[in-house]
Design a protein around this motif. Structure first.
Motif, PDB file in Angstrom:
ATOM      1  N   GLY A  33      51.042  35.723  35.617  1.00 30.88           N
ATOM      2  CA  GLY A  33      50.658  37.126  35.810  1.00 30.88           C
ATOM      3  C   GLY A  33      49.222  37.289  36.277  1.00 30.88           C
ATOM      4  O   GLY A  33      48.599  38.322  36.023  1.00 30.88           O
ATOM      5  N   ALA A  34      48.691  36.265  36.953  1.00 33.09           N
ATOM      6  CA  ALA A  34      47.313  36.328  37.450  1.00 33.09           C
ATOM      7  C   ALA A  34      47.336  36.941  38.845  1.00 33.09           C
ATOM      8  O   ALA A  34      47.720  36.281  39.813  1.00 33.09           O
ATOM      9  CB  ALA A  34      46.690  34.937  37.479  1.00 33.09           C
ATOM     10  N   THR A  35      46.938  38.204  38.935  1.00 29.57           N
ATOM     11  CA  THR A  35      47.085  38.946  40.185  1.00 29.57           C
ATOM     12  C   THR A  35      45.781  39.107  40.962  1.00 29.57           C
ATOM     13  O   THR A  35      45.780  39.650  42.064  1.00 29.57           O
ATOM     14  CB  THR A  35      47.659  40.352  39.898  1.00 29.57           C
ATOM     15  N   HIS A  36      44.659  38.651  40.399  1.00 24.73           N
ATOM     16  CA  HIS A  36      43.387  38.812  41.095  1.00 24.73           C
ATOM     17  C   HIS A  36      43.472  38.137  42.477  1.00 24.73           C
ATOM     18  O   HIS A  36      44.002  37.032  42.603  1.00 24.73           O
ATOM     19  CB  HIS A  36      42.261  38.182  40.271  1.00 24.73           C
ATOM     20  N   PRO A  37      42.932  38.804  43.514  1.00 22.59           N
ATOM     21  CA  PRO A  37      43.058  38.241  44.869  1.00 22.59           C
ATOM     22  C   PRO A  37      42.490  36.833  45.027  1.00 22.59           C
ATOM     23  O   PRO A  37      42.984  36.073  45.868  1.00 22.59           O
ATOM     24  CB  PRO A  37      42.286  39.248  45.739  1.00 22.59           C
ATOM     25  N   VAL A  38      41.488  36.444  44.243  1.00 29.44           N
ATOM     26  CA  VAL A  38      40.899  35.106  44.443  1.00 29.44           C
ATOM     27  C   VAL A  38      41.890  33.992  44.107  1.00 29.44           C
ATOM     28  O   VAL A  38      41.708  32.848  44.516  1.00 29.44           O
ATOM     29  CB  VAL A  38      39.586  34.879  43.642  1.00 29.44           C
ATOM     30  N   HIS A  39      42.969  34.327  43.360  1.00 24.31           N
ATOM     31  CA  HIS A  39      43.998  33.319  43.081  1.00 24.31           C
ATOM     32  C   HIS A  39      44.953  33.126  44.267  1.00 24.31           C
ATOM     33  O   HIS A  39      45.669  32.131  44.325  1.00 24.31           O
ATOM     34  CB  HIS A  39      44.856  33.727  41.871  1.00 24.31           C
ATOM     35  N   HIS A  40      45.006  34.113  45.148  1.00 24.48           N
ATOM     36  CA  HIS A  40      46.060  34.132  46.172  1.00 24.48           C
ATOM     37  C   HIS A  40      45.538  34.126  47.610  1.00 24.48           C
ATOM     38  O   HIS A  40      46.178  33.588  48.498  1.00 24.48           O
ATOM     39  CB  HIS A  40      46.949  35.364  45.958  1.00 24.48           C
ATOM     40  N   ASP A  41      44.403  34.766  47.834  1.00 22.06           N
ATOM     41  CA  ASP A  41      43.918  35.047  49.183  1.00 22.06           C
ATOM     42  C   ASP A  41      42.671  34.194  49.460  1.00 22.06           C
ATOM     43  O   ASP A  41      41.636  34.354  48.801  1.00 22.06           O
ATOM     44  CB  ASP A  41      43.591  36.548  49.258  1.00 22.06           C
ATOM     45  N   VAL A  42      42.787  33.287  50.429  1.00 21.78           N
ATOM     46  CA  VAL A  42      41.695  32.357  50.716  1.00 21.78           C
ATOM     47  C   VAL A  42      40.430  33.127  51.104  1.00 21.78           C
ATOM     48  O   VAL A  42      39.318  32.785  50.674  1.00 21.78           O
ATOM     49  CB  VAL A  42      42.097  31.375  51.840  1.00 21.78           C
ATOM     50  N   GLU A  43      40.593  34.173  51.915  1.00 19.23           N
ATOM     51  CA  GLU A  43      39.405  34.929  52.352  1.00 19.23           C
ATOM     52  C   GLU A  43      38.730  35.613  51.175  1.00 19.23           C
ATOM     53  O   GLU A  43      37.491  35.631  51.081  1.00 19.23           O
ATOM     54  CB  GLU A  43      39.791  35.948  53.427  1.00 19.23           C
ATOM     55  N   ALA A  44      39.537  36.161  50.253  1.00 19.11           N
ATOM     56  CA  ALA A  44      38.952  36.806  49.068  1.00 19.11           C
ATOM     57  C   ALA A  44      38.225  35.773  48.213  1.00 19.11           C
ATOM     58  O   ALA A  44      37.137  36.046  47.669  1.00 19.11           O
ATOM     59  CB  ALA A  44      40.052  37.487  48.246  1.00 19.11           C
TER      60      ALA A  44
END
Lengths: 148, 137
Positions: A33-44
């Motif tokens: 349930g980790a939704t922060h963009p830094v977990h998913h989006d390389v640019e973020a």
């Protein structure tokens, strides 16, 4: 077979490097349930100062499992997975794990004590990166039941 | 938030988490923990459990997320520990509803805060000494 009486202090050789993959980080993040963009989006992640997507704080368990597997595979240790209950877990984090890391684990048993009819086995997994720098320490206690 | 904005006892985040059997299978695949007590009713029953249980590490992993979102950066978590005290039984139909309350446990004055988590299922806490040490912005 009971837990080996001389298990406390036993250490295992460093594991082969675990390559942290970008999709694995995303998959693990989604599962907890980790939704922060830094977990998913390389640019973020890069905008926040990280080299690549950032693993959630408990991802270190996936890496430290490689160390635990050595203990479970050690017939002389006397620990069968079916008799093991996870008692506690702690992560001391020096820096977040990011995709692209190559991590090794040095795993050892730090203490064994009797707990009722069970044994409480304390373990420590020291996770280091390709430069040999400490990334995280995962400490856990396993409650190992007596033979059924 | 900085340390001066916080006081001990202050609730900084709460969350309701719904776990389904799909959540357990997803976590099994993501983590590599394929112990069948987390997806097979017959195995769970055979070893004397009240039912299929959530992985303790799934509960631990989910419970820290409200703190990460409050901080706005997972890299600010420097220490996280829990004791697993009660199982979370995940019903095949209804799943399981877990609640998390995160409050300030200690402000040592060195730029960190200890956030204490109360993680409950069915009106009882399932984690003890659930503490997250964070670096404050």
């Amino acid at each position: 077979m009971p837990v080996a009486p001389d298990l406390s202090g036993r250490t295992y050789p460093p594991t082969a490097p675990y390559a942290v993959g970008r999709e694995k980080v995303r998959e693990f993040a989604a599962a907890v349930g980790a939704t922060h963009p830094v977990h998913h989006d390389v640019e973020a992640a890069r905008a926040a100062g990280y080299a690549d997507v950032v693993a959630p704080p408990t991802f270190a368990i996936v890496v430290s499992q490689r160390g635990l597997d050595q203990l479970l595979a050690d017939d002389s240790a006397g620990i069968e997975l079916s008799r093991v209950v996870h008692g506690d877990q702690r992560f001391t984090i020096e820096r977040p794990i990011v995709a692209g890391d190559e991590l090794q684990v040095a795993f050892g048993v730090t203490n064994v004590r009797a707990l009722g009819g069970n044994a409480m086995v304390s373990t420590e997994a020291r996770i280091t990166d390709a430069d040999g720098a400490l990334v995280a320490t995962a400490s856990s206690s396993l409650v190992v039941g007596a033979d059924a | 938030m900085s340390a001066t904005d916080l006081e001990v006892g202050q609730v900084v985040a709460t969350r309701d988490i719904h776990l389904s059997r799909e959540s357990l299978v997803r976590y099994a695949g993501a983590s590599g923990d394929f112990n069948p007590i987390h997806y097979r009713d017959d195995v769970a029953t055979a070893v004397g459990l009240p039912g299929v249980l959530a992985h303790g590490m799934l509960t631990m992993g989910q419970a820290v997320q409200p703190v990460v979102d409050w901080l706005g950066d997972p890299g600010r978590v420097v220490d996280y520990q829990v004791r697993f005290t009660r199982p979370v039984v995940v019903d095949a139909d209804a799943g399981a509803d877990v609640t998390v309350e995160a409050k300030v446990g200690q402000l040592p004055g060195d730029g960190t805060a200890r956030i204490d988590l109360t993680v409950s299922f069915g009106g009882q806490t399932v984690l003890a000494k659930a503490q997250v040490v964070v670096r404050l912005p």
